[in-house]
Design a protein around this motif. Structure first.
Motif, PDB file in Angstrom:
ATOM      1  N   ASN B 251       0.848  -1.186   0.000  1.00 53.60           N
ATOM      2  CA  ASN B 251       0.000   0.000   0.000  1.00 53.60           C
ATOM      3  C   ASN B 251       0.887   1.242   0.000  1.00 53.60           C
ATOM      4  O   ASN B 251       1.975   1.230   0.580  1.00 53.60           O
ATOM      5  N   ASN B 252       0.440   2.298  -0.685  1.00 52.16           N
ATOM      6  CA  ASN B 252       1.194   3.546  -0.659  1.00 52.16           C
ATOM      7  C   ASN B 252       0.221   4.711  -0.637  1.00 52.16           C
ATOM      8  O   ASN B 252      -0.649   4.809  -1.499  1.00 52.16           O
ATOM      9  N   THR B 253       0.324   5.557   0.360  1.00 51.81           N
ATOM     10  CA  THR B 253      -0.587   6.705   0.465  1.00 51.81           C
ATOM     11  C   THR B 253       0.230   7.976   0.462  1.00 51.81           C
ATOM     12  O   THR B 253       1.206   8.084   1.207  1.00 51.81           O
ATOM     13  N   GLN B 254      -0.180   8.924  -0.401  1.00 51.88           N
ATOM     14  CA  GLN B 254       0.548  10.188  -0.472  1.00 51.88           C
ATOM     15  C   GLN B 254      -0.157  11.228   0.366  1.00 51.88           C
ATOM     16  O   GLN B 254      -1.386  11.358   0.318  1.00 51.88           O
ATOM     17  N   HIS B 255       0.629  11.944   1.169  1.00 50.42           N
ATOM     18  CA  HIS B 255       0.101  13.061   1.931  1.00 50.42           C
ATOM     19  C   HIS B 255       0.728  14.322   1.349  1.00 50.42           C
ATOM     20  O   HIS B 255       1.486  14.244   0.384  1.00 50.42           O
ATOM     21  N   SER B 259       4.819  10.641   2.281  1.00 48.60           N
ATOM     22  CA  SER B 259       4.020   9.481   1.877  1.00 48.60           C
ATOM     23  C   SER B 259       4.216   8.354   2.873  1.00 48.60           C
ATOM     24  O   SER B 259       5.238   8.299   3.576  1.00 48.60           O
TER      25      SER B 259
END
Lengths: 448, 310
Positions: B251-255, B259
């Motif tokens: 999973n990879n989530t960008q903020h 990230s």
């Protein structure tokens, strides 16, 4: 302290300290005494004053008064005013209307025909008690009787010997005493049987409630992690049984005190009324002697009752019967979740118990019945039935019944306690379901 | 290693239904042992056998190395899940009764009760009737009667249910104190937070069998998936290149300015390998292994077992 002893102590103290127990302990004997005294009062007294007008158109009755009442064995003249009965006589007929407005409350009308057929008309404004009716009837009967004896020119003594009735004087060759005595003794036994029946029932149900309470409170699992279920059951049964015995002993003591006090009070009150009503003081000792004689008969009867055997049997059958039934009640309590669910199992316990009660009542009427022998031996009914049989007395011919009954009761209560224990140990951990007979059978056979 | 309690190959069946199937547990002396499992799995059956409320069909239970005997109940304290008190009795009377059933003398019971009542600040309750207590108050009384005889083994079934957080904390501290004084505790609960916090060992019972056991650390290790949470600054494409075929990106989530990536490291590789392949293109802010909590382990183990059975 031994764990069973601890449980017995708790079960006992919790119940004995309850308000309801204390109230019942004092109220029970009071109610009992009130009931007895009340019954005696109702039977004896009708304190309404009665003014009885006796209309005798023939005039014989008034003439009769001169006849020597002592000849007829009477202690005082007939139609003498007493307590609440006052008699007046007339030979002139009185109409219904006149009677209605008169001060007389009762009126008896007789004519010459009445002397032959004994039919008298009885007019009332309000029906008096049976005692009053009997009193008037007795006076008339005796007067008419004496009139007839005189009319036929008979001698009173001759008449008395003609009138002599028949008495069946029973001689039981197995039990050398009169049948009446035997029946009276059976009556005494029946009183003890009633006590056993009552206590098994009242305190058996308390055992059942106690078990259900522990289940619904959810304390049961805490307790049986400390003691064996069997110990808990026995502690409960014995503790509650002791509560029953305590109440019984206290009732006997208090009833005795209450009854003595009440009868002493009533006794002195009776003497006072006697004097006030103008009875000749010298007549009193005569009555006293009569009473003494009667008392002597009662005393000798009471002395003949096998009290020691009755008390021993009472203690044995009370304990044996209670252990037997209370353990069944405990098993029922364990098999259900709430008291309303006990209905399906209750007949198992109540029917034999009720049956024993009915048999013992029947025995009282018919002391030598075969039913008594059979149900006196069967352990489910023996605690109640055997009290009546024991009061009637044992002899070499039938004492085997007693021995057999005792042995069977002991064997059965051991068996029942064991069986109930098996149902109990599984049942107490079953929450939220109503057991069926089939399931209970499984519990009994279940090991571990 | 000394064990406070060993249950060996316990079998128990109730009218055709198997409640325990070859269950074995070993509870180390002085430890807190978590007995876990879904409702109806067989925990209560096992607890009742340990308390000698029922007996096993086969198998044996050893208490401090000795075959379990009736006298041992005085060294065991049991707080059942379904617990209650005699409603009409006074608190003091009731505690005295339960303490004496556990073998304490009347004097001893009284002295110890007074201490506990003071410690729990409930000394004014002695003459109160149980029916006048709130649920939480009754729970306190029950806890005291469970531990009063200073049992070597304490069995607590859902001890925190019905307590507010403050009283739950009080009980938790008491448990830790008892443990430090040498008591062994078997804790059966659905509250996985307290399992993590208190237990040294666990056994998970499901469908009458032990499907998982060991120290909490061991169990957690067993369920370790070598998955890491990586917080970094840089391009996602650079991350992809860095991982390439050697690591699995879950999973990879960008903020806004950073990230978060979840990455599994395969067998034979280490966090160091991952970091060294990423360091040249990305700025690593933090890296943390995602260790499963007991709640996840419970669910995963039970689901896996149930799936294998059906």
């Amino acid at each position: 302290m031994n764990k069973i002893a601890l449980i017995i102590k708790r079960e006992y103290l919790v119940r004995v300290k309850k308000k309801s127990f204390i109230i019942m302990t004092f109220l029970g004997p009071l109610l009992f005494t009130a009931l007895m005294v009340g019954a005696i009062f109702v039977a004896m007294s009708d304190d309404t004053e009665h003014n009885v007008m006796i209309v005798d158109t023939s005039g014989f009755l008034i003439a009769q008064e001169v006849v020597d009442y002592k000849l007829a064995g009477l202690e005082r003249p007939r139609f003498k005013d007493e307590d609440n009965l006052v008699y007046e006589f007339t030979t002139i007929p009185i109409t219904d209307e006149e009677f209605k407005t008169s001060r007389h409350t009762l009126m008896v009308v007789l004519d010459s025909a009445s002397y032959a057929d004994g039919l008298c008309e009885f007019y009332v404004k309000k029906l008096p008690s049976l005692t009053v009716q009997d009193r008037i009837q007795e006076e008339l009967e005796s007067a008419l009787e004496q009139w007839r004896v005189k009319k036929f020119g008979m001698d009173w003594k001759t008449y008395q010997s003609v009138k002599q009735g028949v008495t069946l004087n029973t001689h039981n060759v197995e039990k050398p005493e009169s049948g009446e005595d035997l029946r009276a003794r059976a009556g005494i036994g029946f009183v003890f049987a009633v006590v056993i029946y009552m206590f098994i029932f009242i305190y058996g149900i308390q055992v059942m409630r106690g078990v259900i309470e522990e289940k619904t409170n959810r304390i049961i699992e805490v307790i049986i992690s400390s003691v064996k279920p069997f110990q808990l059951m026995m502690g409960k049964v014995i503790g509650i049984g002791l509560v029953g015995l305590t109440q019984f002993v206290l009732w006997v003591v208090f009833s005795g005190i209450a009854f003595t006090v009440v009868s002493a009070l009533l006794g002195s009150a009776g003497e006072v009324t006697g004097v006030v009503n103008g009875q000749m003081p010298e007549q009193l000792p005569q009555g006293g002697q009569l009473a003494a004689l009667k008392n002597n008969e009662t005393v000798s009867f009471l002395l003949n009752v096998p009290w020691m055997q009755i008390v021993l049997a009472f203690v044995f059958y009370f304990i044996g019967g209670f252990l037997l039934y209370a353990s069944l009640f405990a098993a029922i309590g364990a098999a259900v979740d709430q008291e309303t669910d006990t209905q399906q199992f209750m007949p198992l316990v109540t029917i034999p118990l009720l049956f024993g009660f009915i048999v013992s009542e029947f025995l009282w009427q018919n002391p030598e019945g075969t039913m008594g022998t059979v149900f006196g031996i069967i352990p489910l009914t023996s605690p109640v039935v055997m009290m009546v049989k024991t009061a009637m007395g044992w002899n070499m011919g039938n004492v085997w019944q007693l021995i057999l009954s005792v042995v069977l009761l002991v064997a059965t209560f051991i068996g029942t306690v064991w069986l109930a224990g098996r149902i109990y140990r599984v049942g107490i951990l079953m929450y939220g379901k109503k057991a069926t007979y089939k399931e209970i059978w499984k519990w009994i056979r279940y090991n571990g | 290693m000394s064990y406070a309690l060993e249950a060996k190959n316990i079998h128990k069946a109730y009218s055709g239904h198997k409640a325990l199937n070859d269950v074995s547990i070993a509870v180390k002396s002085g430890s807190v042992f978590g007995l876990l499992g879904p409702n109806g799995a067989g925990k209560t059956s096992l607890i009742r056998i340990i308390n000698q409320i029922t007996g096993p069909d086969s198998g044996e239970v050893l208490f401090h190395g000795e075959k379990l005997r009736a006298e041992h109940v005085e060294q065991i304290g049991y707080l059942p899940e379904e617990r209650g008190l005699y409603k009409k009795m006074k608190v003091g009377e009731q505690c005295m009764y339960l303490a004496q059933l556990k073998g304490l003398s009347s004097n001893e019971a009284k002295t110890r009760l007074m201490d506990w009542f003071k410690r729990f600040e409930i000394h004014t309750w002695w003459d109160k009737k149980v029916e006048d207590l709130s649920k939480g108050m009754a729970q306190k009384v029950q806890f005291i009667t469970t531990v009063l005889h200073e049992p070597k083994l304490l069995i607590l079934d859902e001890p925190f249910s019905g307590f507010d957080p403050i009283n739950a904390e009080l009980i938790r501290n008491e448990m830790l104190r008892l443990k430090s004084e040498g008591s062994t505790i078997i804790l059966s609960t659905h509250d996985m937070g307290s399992v993590e916090e208190l237990c040294d060992q666990i056994a998970l019972i499901n469908r009458s069998q032990v499907i998982l056991d060991g120290t909490v650390k061991e169990v957690k290790n067993r369920f370790r998936s070598y998955t890491y949470e990586l917080i970094y600054k840089g391009y996602a494409m650079d991350l992809g290149i860095g991982l390439w075929a050697s690591f699995e990106l879950i999973n990879n989530t960008q903020h806004e300015d950073y990230s978060v990536a979840v990455i599994r490291i395969p067998d034979g590789r280490k966090l160091n390998d991952l970091l060294s392949s990423l360091l040249k293109d990305l700025e690593i802010i933090s890296a943390r292994e995602m260790i499963p909590d007991m709640n996840d382990i419970f669910i995963e183990a039970v689901n896996k077992f149930n799936a294998s059975q059906s």
